[in-house]
Every structure is written in C-alpha cells, then in structure tokens.
Design a protein around this motif. Structure first.
Motif, PDB file in Angstrom:
ATOM      1  N   TYR A  35       1.666  15.277   6.623  1.00  0.00           N
ATOM      2  CA  TYR A  35       1.223  14.261   5.690  1.00  0.00           C
ATOM      3  C   TYR A  35       1.809  14.556   4.319  1.00  0.00           C
ATOM      4  N   GLN A  37       0.865  13.840   0.286  1.00  0.00           N
ATOM      5  CA  GLN A  37      -0.142  13.365  -0.665  1.00  0.00           C
ATOM      6  C   GLN A  37       0.513  13.284  -2.039  1.00  0.00           C
ATOM      7  N   LYS A  41      -3.096  10.975  -5.151  1.00  0.00           N
ATOM      8  CA  LYS A  41      -3.930  11.504  -4.069  1.00  0.00           C
ATOM      9  C   LYS A  41      -3.901  10.637  -2.808  1.00  0.00           C
ATOM     10  N   PHE A  42      -2.975   9.660  -2.741  1.00  0.00           N
ATOM     11  CA  PHE A  42      -2.885   8.867  -1.519  1.00  0.00           C
ATOM     12  C   PHE A  42      -2.265   9.722  -0.430  1.00  0.00           C
ATOM     13  N   LEU A  43      -2.859   9.666   0.745  1.00  0.00           N
ATOM     14  CA  LEU A  43      -2.446  10.513   1.864  1.00  0.00           C
ATOM     15  C   LEU A  43      -1.764   9.636   2.900  1.00  0.00           C
ATOM     16  N   PHE A  90       0.859  18.297   3.560  1.00  0.00           N
ATOM     17  CA  PHE A  90      -0.148  18.926   4.398  1.00  0.00           C
ATOM     18  C   PHE A  90       0.276  18.858   5.859  1.00  0.00           C
TER      19      PHE A  90
END
Lengths: 112, 109
Positions: A35, A37, A41-43, A90
C-alpha cells in the motif's frame, strides 16, 4: 516476534535513483500486499500477491515492480524515483478469504 | 467499482462525549473492517464485521454493520484522550480491499 516486518524504516534518496523495500511476514499467511499512504493519509493498494502470484495490480507506474521470492516475502523495487513517489509504503499480509490484514511498520520514502 | 466513503473526515470532540463515525460503501462487500492508525505508526486492526447486523465491541468502541444500507458505524462512548487517532474503515470485494479516507479523531481533555 514481529509479525510483518519491513526494511528500511526510512529511505531518503535522490530523484532518478533505484531503491528497494523488503517485507517479510511470519504469520503463515498466503497473501501479501503493498500500500501507498500519501501525505494526506489516503491509503491505496498497489499490489497483491497470493502464493507468489500477482493477483492485484492497480494502476501504478511500471517503475514499481513487486517481487515475491516465496510466500513469506514481498519486496518492492522502484526505478527512476520521482518526487511524487515520496510517501509511506506499507506492506501487509492476510489469509486469502479471511481478509483481515496485518500491517508492517511502514517505510517512509523521501525523494529529494 | 467498490467505493468507500467515511464521514466525518475530521472530528474534534470533548472527553466524555459520545460520537459516531459513518462508513458507506457502494457495492456488495464480503466484509467490513475498522482500523486504527496513530500518528507515525502502522495500522492496527480493530474489528472485522462479517454479516448483516453484526456488532462488535472493544472497550469504548463499538462497530456495527448494516449490509442492506451498505453502512457501518463506529461508535465511541465517553471518549478519552487515548482514543485520539485516525480511524479507517475498509470493505472488500473479490479479494480487493478498499479503504476509506480515514477519520482523524482528536479528543480534547
């Protein structure tokens, strides 16, 4: 024991360089993910591998290439880094079908 | 295409108050997740909701799922400062998990 680990935790590099981020999970899961980010903070999911096979490949530049040598590892290689690649990446793992994901600590990539 | 929307995106509230975060999703989903993220940290799984009417509680947090309305809620009871964090909901379909934009919760002492 750390369930999902990533290295490095921080990565600062210049535009145009090539870098890799490594991920390992010791949970025995069969599916791993990457992922991104962003600063807001958009994942967003980038890739998903199940038993070493790519099952999800979202619209990401082909400068990003995941590699899964075995079920427990999913590495992310990035070529020709750009400023817009700066983000926290992540890694996560889950058992396909059960879905709950366990996330690694993240790798903060800064491209200067 | 599965889309997940959370509201509010920002929430500042006093300790001791109750509040609810809403999560709507656009198409049928196999399950619904709630995660917590502290600043500079990773995501921690809070709840997994599998079926219509599912309700799960952990401390001051309670999550519920209404699959007919395609709505999940995360209810905070008598908030305390330690609950300050960003809360994400996520839904999955065909092995793809889509996250909402997150709700940044700030609890004032």
């Amino acid at each position: 024991d750390t369930a999902v680990s990533q290295t490095p935790k921080y990565l600062v590099t210049q535009m145009g360089n090539d870098k890799s981020i490594k991920c390992e999970q010791n949970l025995g899961h069969d599916t791993m993910y990457w992922y991104k980010q962003d600063s807001k903070k958009f994942l967003k999911i980038m890739f998903s591998y199940n038993n070493k096979e790519l099952i999800i490949n979202e619209t990401v530049p082909n400068r990003f290439s995941p590699k899964s040598p075995d079920k427990a590892h999913l590495n992310l290689h990035i070529n020709s880094l750009e400023l817009g690649d700066s983000a926290v990446y992540f890694c996560a793992s889950s058992q396909l079908g059960h879905g709950e994901q366990y996330f690694g600590p993240g790798t903060r990539l800064t491209v200067t | 295409e599965l889309k997940v929307e959370q509201n509010p995106l920002f929430l500042s509230m006093q300790e001791g108050k109750n509040y609810t975060i809403y999560c709507n999703y656009s198409t049928t989903s196999d399950r619904l997740y709630w995660y917590r993220q502290d600043p500079g940290k990773s995501l921690e799984s809070l709840f997994v909701l599998l079926s219509n009417g599912a309700v799960k509680q952990e401390g001051r947090l309670m999550a519920s799922l209404d699959t007919k309305a395609r709505l999940s809620t995360l209810h905070i009871t008598a908030a305390v400062h330690d609950l300050s964090a960003t809360y994400f909901c996520a839904a999955n379909r065909d092995d793809k998990i889509i996250f909402g934009k997150g709700t940044r919760l700030h609890i004032l002492p």
